[in-house]
Motif scaffolding. Sequence first.
Motif, PDB file in Angstrom:
ATOM      1  N   ASP A   4       0.627  -1.374  -0.211  1.00 44.48           N
ATOM      2  CA  ASP A   4       0.453  -0.013  -0.215  1.00 44.48           C
ATOM      3  C   ASP A   4       0.557   1.594   0.204  1.00 44.48           C
ATOM      4  O   ASP A   4       0.297   1.856  -0.478  1.00 44.48           O
ATOM      5  CB  ASP A   4      -0.681   0.117   1.591  1.00 44.48           C
ATOM      6  CG  ASP A   4       0.053  -0.377   2.851  1.00 44.48           C
ATOM      7  OD1 ASP A   4       0.463  -0.240   2.551  1.00 44.48           O
ATOM      8  OD2 ASP A   4      -0.329   0.400   3.369  1.00 44.48           O
ATOM      9  N   ALA A   5       1.988   1.009   0.249  1.00 41.05           N
ATOM     10  CA  ALA A   5       2.728   2.024   0.236  1.00 41.05           C
ATOM     11  C   ALA A   5       4.126   2.486  -0.848  1.00 41.05           C
ATOM     12  O   ALA A   5       4.509   3.457  -0.679  1.00 41.05           O
ATOM     13  CB  ALA A   5       3.788   1.946   1.910  1.00 41.05           C
ATOM     14  N   GLY A   6       4.388   1.159  -1.082  1.00 40.02           N
ATOM     15  CA  GLY A   6       5.375   1.374  -1.759  1.00 40.02           C
ATOM     16  C   GLY A   6       6.473  -0.381  -2.423  1.00 40.02           C
ATOM     17  O   GLY A   6       6.026  -1.244  -1.971  1.00 40.02           O
ATOM     18  N   VAL A   7       6.910   0.218  -3.363  1.00 42.30           N
ATOM     19  CA  VAL A   7       8.333  -0.868  -3.531  1.00 42.30           C
ATOM     20  C   VAL A   7       9.670  -1.415  -2.991  1.00 42.30           C
ATOM     21  O   VAL A   7      10.383  -0.078  -2.809  1.00 42.30           O
ATOM     22  CB  VAL A   7       8.643  -1.384  -4.400  1.00 42.30           C
ATOM     23  CG1 VAL A   7       6.781  -1.935  -5.772  1.00 42.30           C
ATOM     24  CG2 VAL A   7       8.656  -0.270  -5.037  1.00 42.30           C
TER      25      VAL A   7
ATOM     26  N   PHE B 190      10.716   2.840  -2.053  1.00 39.31           N
ATOM     27  CA  PHE B 190       9.941   3.905  -3.149  1.00 39.31           C
ATOM     28  C   PHE B 190       8.594   3.946  -3.824  1.00 39.31           C
ATOM     29  O   PHE B 190       7.966   2.915  -2.928  1.00 39.31           O
ATOM     30  CB  PHE B 190      10.903   3.071  -4.780  1.00 39.31           C
ATOM     31  CG  PHE B 190      12.139   3.698  -4.563  1.00 39.31           C
ATOM     32  CD1 PHE B 190      12.956   5.290  -4.985  1.00 39.31           C
ATOM     33  CD2 PHE B 190      12.811   2.108  -4.458  1.00 39.31           C
ATOM     34  CE1 PHE B 190      14.043   5.491  -5.307  1.00 39.31           C
ATOM     35  CE2 PHE B 190      14.745   2.894  -4.879  1.00 39.31           C
ATOM     36  CZ  PHE B 190      14.899   4.048  -5.214  1.00 39.31           C
ATOM     37  N   PRO B 191       8.677   5.560  -3.223  1.00 44.67           N
ATOM     38  CA  PRO B 191       6.598   5.554  -2.834  1.00 44.67           C
ATOM     39  C   PRO B 191       6.235   5.144  -4.337  1.00 44.67           C
ATOM     40  O   PRO B 191       5.269   5.877  -5.091  1.00 44.67           O
ATOM     41  CB  PRO B 191       6.303   6.790  -2.675  1.00 44.67           C
ATOM     42  CG  PRO B 191       7.888   7.690  -3.443  1.00 44.67           C
ATOM     43  CD  PRO B 191       9.332   6.637  -3.255  1.00 44.67           C
ATOM     44  N   SER B 192       5.972   4.224  -4.752  1.00 46.16           N
ATOM     45  CA  SER B 192       5.284   3.582  -6.105  1.00 46.16           C
ATOM     46  C   SER B 192       4.886   1.764  -5.306  1.00 46.16           C
ATOM     47  O   SER B 192       5.145   1.684  -5.868  1.00 46.16           O
ATOM     48  CB  SER B 192       6.439   3.520  -6.979  1.00 46.16           C
ATOM     49  OG  SER B 192       5.756   3.011  -8.055  1.00 46.16           O
ATOM     50  N   ALA B 193       3.716   2.578  -5.017  1.00 47.03           N
ATOM     51  CA  ALA B 193       2.288   1.775  -4.322  1.00 47.03           C
ATOM     52  C   ALA B 193       2.031   0.953  -5.254  1.00 47.03           C
ATOM     53  O   ALA B 193       0.912   1.046  -6.154  1.00 47.03           O
ATOM     54  CB  ALA B 193       1.770   2.294  -3.391  1.00 47.03           C
ATOM     55  N   PRO B 194       2.373  -0.812  -5.323  1.00 45.45           N
ATOM     56  CA  PRO B 194       1.251  -1.729  -5.694  1.00 45.45           C
ATOM     57  C   PRO B 194      -0.369  -1.564  -5.666  1.00 45.45           C
ATOM     58  O   PRO B 194      -1.110  -1.571  -6.813  1.00 45.45           O
ATOM     59  CB  PRO B 194       2.133  -3.029  -6.220  1.00 45.45           C
ATOM     60  CG  PRO B 194       3.412  -2.553  -5.362  1.00 45.45           C
ATOM     61  CD  PRO B 194       3.389  -1.759  -4.614  1.00 45.45           C
TER      62      PRO B 194
ATOM     63  N   SER C 119      11.974   2.926  -9.015  1.00 42.51           N
ATOM     64  CA  SER C 119      10.997   3.957  -8.723  1.00 42.51           C
ATOM     65  C   SER C 119       9.715   3.856  -9.097  1.00 42.51           C
ATOM     66  O   SER C 119       8.890   4.896  -8.425  1.00 42.51           O
ATOM     67  CB  SER C 119      12.143   6.032  -8.986  1.00 42.51           C
ATOM     68  OG  SER C 119      13.016   5.293  -8.687  1.00 42.51           O
ATOM     69  N   ASP C 120       9.557   3.268 -10.324  1.00 45.54           N
ATOM     70  CA  ASP C 120       7.843   2.931 -10.466  1.00 45.54           C
ATOM     71  C   ASP C 120       7.763   1.727 -10.569  1.00 45.54           C
ATOM     72  O   ASP C 120       6.585   1.195 -11.807  1.00 45.54           O
ATOM     73  CB  ASP C 120       7.778   3.702 -12.061  1.00 45.54           C
ATOM     74  CG  ASP C 120       6.811   4.442 -11.940  1.00 45.54           C
ATOM     75  OD1 ASP C 120       5.410   4.445 -10.567  1.00 45.54           O
ATOM     76  OD2 ASP C 120       6.289   5.209 -13.236  1.00 45.54           O
ATOM     77  N   GLY C 121       8.109   0.813  -9.534  1.00 41.70           N
ATOM     78  CA  GLY C 121       8.557  -0.643  -9.958  1.00 41.70           C
ATOM     79  C   GLY C 121       6.487  -0.950  -9.865  1.00 41.70           C
ATOM     80  O   GLY C 121       6.159  -1.690 -10.327  1.00 41.70           O
ATOM     81  N   GLY C 122       5.458  -0.237  -8.184  1.00 43.14           N
ATOM     82  CA  GLY C 122       4.758  -0.694  -8.754  1.00 43.14           C
ATOM     83  C   GLY C 122       3.354  -0.513  -9.749  1.00 43.14           C
ATOM     84  O   GLY C 122       3.078  -1.200  -9.423  1.00 43.14           O
ATOM     85  N   THR C 123       4.045   0.343 -10.192  1.00 46.35           N
ATOM     86  CA  THR C 123       3.022   0.738 -11.756  1.00 46.35           C
ATOM     87  C   THR C 123       3.155  -0.860 -12.596  1.00 46.35           C
ATOM     88  O   THR C 123       2.720  -1.266 -13.298  1.00 46.35           O
ATOM     89  CB  THR C 123       3.376   1.917 -12.364  1.00 46.35           C
ATOM     90  OG1 THR C 123       3.355   2.883 -11.997  1.00 46.35           O
ATOM     91  CG2 THR C 123       3.006   2.014 -13.112  1.00 46.35           C
TER      92      THR C 123
END
Length: 727
Positions: free
Chosen positions: A386-389, A422-426, A525-529
């Motif tokens: 919910d927060a990042g990766v 990193f702030p990229s939350a899946p 950095s954008d791993g959640g996406t």
Amino acid sequence: MRFQNEWLKRGLIAALLTSTALPAYAQDAAQRADAQLATMSLQDQMSLVFSRFGGGFGGDAIPAGALGSAAFLQPTPHHGLPTLEITDAGLGVGDPRHLRPDGLVVSLPSGLATASTWDVDMARKGGTMIGNEAWRTGFNVLLAGGADLTRDPRNGRNFEYAGEDPVLTGRIVGNTIAGVQSQHVITTIKHFAMNDLETSRMTMSANIAPAAMRESDLLGFEIAIETGHPGSVMCSYNRVNDLYACENAYLLTKTLKQDWKFPGFVMSDWGADHTTARAALAGLDQESSGDTIDSRPFFGKALADAVQKGAVPKERVSDMARRVMYAIYDAGLSEHPPVIQPVDFAADKAVAERDEEEGIVLLKNTHDLLPLHPDARVLVVGGHADAGVLSGGGSSQVNPPGGNAVPLKDKNLPWPGAPVYFPSAPFKAMQALAPGRVTYDPGTDLRKATTAAHRADAVVVFATKWSFESADSPDVSLPDQQDVLIAALAKANPHVIVVLETGNPVLMPWLPNVQVVLEAWYPGSDGGTAIARVLYGAVTPSGHLPMSFPQSAAQLPRPEIPGVKADTVFDVQFHTDQEVMYDEGSEVGYRWYDHTHQQPLFPFGFGLSYSQFQFDDLHTMTTAQGVSASFTVHNTGKREGAAVPQIYVTLPDGGGRRLAGWARVTLAPGTSQTVTVPLEPRVFARFDETAGNWRIPAGDFVVRLASDAQSSGLTQTLKLDSTTIKP
Ligand code: BGC
């Protein structure tokens, strides 16, 4: 060891290389360096061989002239040579001491994710992006290019590297390096060599037969250097066959400078230099951060004294300076000084996201549970999704903009601190693709999580394992009872999807009971996406493993890491007199499994797609240029996707199969393409240590076209005469 000490004695002669012995691409910069050298005093030359810590040591102020990073070096002023501003590392501008004013920098996914793409163009794009960010942040040297092989799936730094195969490592890391260097930033390749464990890393002797080393770890470096032309090589902390890597003439002079004709300079890892004359004569060209990190400065006044006393010839110092200037001119540092300015954050993040999308490996997908339908009610569990990766720890750490997405409870942890997200939350990225259908449970209360799982159509559980520089993992398992959580969720719901964020393989005791496994590595950095787009089918997965996943630690060449147990204590690095015997020689990773007839959990090269591919029509061709293989790839499935057909070779005298080449072919459904793949000649050969060259043995080679290192695939027999390849 007698063999290497001989090289120490003979090292000096070879170290005094002139530019005429250099490869053609290096001639221009080498000539400029020669011309400049002729105008320089010994003192001017000495100013190029010693860098200082740039970050302000132990809370001291940042030294004048330094940006505040791993190191800086100020040449004497009157030759127009630039100050070297040196920063970590391989995934992005990672120096925590020097934050950009706007705090915006992008991290690539872990090196393992980039290696899993098997896409050299992607690697080059990633290198170009981080090189450009370094340049726009004021740096002209980036300590990137991690190329140590995975000999142990517990190594704390494997996530920075490119896996267990020398050809894959060489080509991926070489292209990353070429990308960085294209931005007028010198890069290193590191850690040279055999720094394949963090346990006792400051002193561990990695013991291995030299020929086996040439055919494995050193081949990875050799190919990466040929491909990427780094300005610098960083010698490692550990010893190799008893001698410290930074005073190992066999490595630095014989292999690197003489055999490979490396025109650049060798810099020491931070704290890896222990001597003056010994290191200088063995081939070390620049002491890194010598004012603070080494036990005392060895290449400052001590080197001048050694020259004065005749312990180090002044020609050796000239050679060091020439090599540093070569790297400066080759990367165009003088003509293109860094200009501090904002990075293109959105465009750079898109590069990192694409890298991760290509690098995610689909390991299991029973009954095509993936891609998820946007109407499915999905429960996301755990992993701070919910927060990042998660990211790997240590000197390669890139700071997330806005700070750690999972804030630390204890702010006073010793280096390397706590896991950084990193702030990229899946979870949020999944919600965006399936509005109103995705919920989250942290997974901390088993009963709550399983109750929620009962009500969902599918459960996506994020399992994490943090790896970091300075210690190895004691085992190959998921920590913190995550196996228990996954097993409980699999009991509650038949449609469980496990997403792994790890820096190494992990054991999967729950594998038969889950439907899907995705290895997302450390996603950047954008791993959640990227993860969400793979889960929902916006991207068809095409990643393939760059390392074997074992069934248990008992399958490894060393079921236990030798020496002091790494219980994540930083000091464990400094225990003395440890040694590791790499008796498996060049039979590393999948070669080991093949050689010892063992079946791993998932083999090197393995990766599924949402489409299906078939390969046929394998032919081998031998021309003056070498051996190549041609074959046809068919997309027999229903979606566009990329296949990664791989060519393995088995030598007439046996040993494990060896990756010789591959293709990455993107095909629309129902289409086919015939490709020709040049095969790496050194993979057909054994290194003859006595003759100092590669020798292809006469006989029948098995050439195999397969989708991974274990499957039988299609084979052809290729008869070759004995041939010698010069190093
Ligand atoms: C690491 C290198 C790093 C250097 C500078 C060392 O501890 O091993 O990889 O580049 O520090 O921070």
